[in-house]
Design an enzyme around this catalytic site. Sequence first.
Site, mmCIF file in Angstrom:
data_model
loop_
_atom_site.group_PDB
_atom_site.id
_atom_site.type_symbol
_atom_site.label_atom_id
_atom_site.label_comp_id
_atom_site.label_asym_id
_atom_site.label_seq_id
_atom_site.Cartn_x
_atom_site.Cartn_y
_atom_site.Cartn_z
ATOM 1 N N CYS A 143 0.834 -1.204 0.000
ATOM 2 C CA CYS A 143 0.000 0.000 0.000
ATOM 3 C C CYS A 143 0.868 1.253 0.000
ATOM 4 O O CYS A 143 1.353 1.695 1.039
ATOM 5 C CB CYS A 143 -0.933 -0.008 1.214
ATOM 6 S SG CYS A 143 -1.936 1.481 1.305
ATOM 7 N N CYS A 146 -0.473 4.111 2.117
ATOM 8 C CA CYS A 146 -0.299 3.973 3.572
ATOM 9 C C CYS A 146 1.152 4.210 3.963
ATOM 10 O O CYS A 146 1.429 4.802 4.998
ATOM 11 C CB CYS A 146 -0.667 2.569 4.052
ATOM 12 S SG CYS A 146 -2.074 1.837 3.257
ATOM 13 N N ASP A 147 2.094 3.705 3.173
ATOM 14 C CA ASP A 147 3.481 3.637 3.627
ATOM 15 C C ASP A 147 4.471 4.505 2.850
ATOM 16 O O ASP A 147 5.633 4.610 3.248
ATOM 17 C CB ASP A 147 3.966 2.174 3.573
ATOM 18 C CG ASP A 147 3.103 1.287 4.466
ATOM 19 O OD1 ASP A 147 2.709 1.765 5.537
ATOM 20 O OD2 ASP A 147 2.828 0.137 4.092
#
Length: 319
Positions: A143, A146-147
């Site tokens: 992701c 997200c990261d």
Amino acid sequence: MSTQEAIETTEHVKCLIIGSGPAGYTAAIYAARADMHPVMYQGLQPGGQLTITTEVENFPGYPDGAQGPEMMIEFEKQAKRFGTDVRFGMVTEVDFTGPVHKVTIDGKKTITADSVIISTGASAKWLGLESEQRLNGFGVSACAVCDGFFFKGQEVAIVGGGDTAAEEASYLAKLCKKVTMLVRKDELRASKAMQHRVLKTPNIEVLFNHETKEIIGEKAVEGVRVLNNTTGKEATIPVTGFFVAIGHKPNTDIFKGWLNMDNVGYLKVNPGSTKTNIEGIFASGDAADKIYRQAVTAAGTGCMAALDAERYLADKGIH
Ligand code: NDP
């Protein structure tokens, strides 16, 4: 467990919705407005896949685009406005033997339901390398949204050639110094618009015909070993982040043995409806769609599932 405890942890509902992406929330809006008093269990990722995406530009009614996570909050608000009981929790087991369907939540609570709408969506697929598993969370991620933040100013690689990979590569390119996109064929599967975006971005390098052999690093990602499948030559690319964007797998394992599905796990429904092989169980969204997989089509089939469930309950005389 005593009989008293067993009774206390059992509840009967008319319409149970499993999963909280666009399909689940749309089913909830329709079911709640039809007085079916739906109860929704959100699953591991409340809001579903759109909560890990950035801008959604193709959902009608949002001419300026919308952020995926914000959009899902709006979906939830709309479902709650008509009385959907939205709960945290994960379905861990099902028993579809009887006319009333039994579902276990988090291994402890039992719900019986007259109708069940499945909208469990799909999850990211992994390459299946030992190093990918070992370094997951230590530089390996599925992701980017997200990261990606953790790799600001660094060099990263992303594997995949579809729309997800293209979208995530564009996202990473805004944060990272360089993004290497590893594509196993000699072409991208992504839509033309996304292809242009990727190929025009100066700090994205697309390596066609490249396969990932291993992610290098003891405690954190230090590089990726790739094979050029036209020349047979291997090379190591130094990166600190490795993103996997190679598609998704339907979240339908708990329904194995009960519901008809294809060899990948996509639930089978009667053409033109959301009816599964078991009466009173309806499937919607990505869990039953291997072709379109769009938020808007998921919402459409969520609506269909609620209407199918409403008719089913009416035919059975369940009010
Ligand atoms: P796709 O299935 O479309 O693409 C998967 C990509 O990963 C392909 O390029 C595939 O390669 C590659 N791949 C698969 N397995 C491996 C492997 N083991 N090693 C290396 N590469 C591999 O998945 P997406 O998640 O990209 O998209 C799913 C759906 O969602 C699509 O319909 C897409 O259009 C849609 N989508 C739409 C978006 C939007 O409109 N904004 C955003 C994101 C997704 P190969 O081509 O060789 O099989």
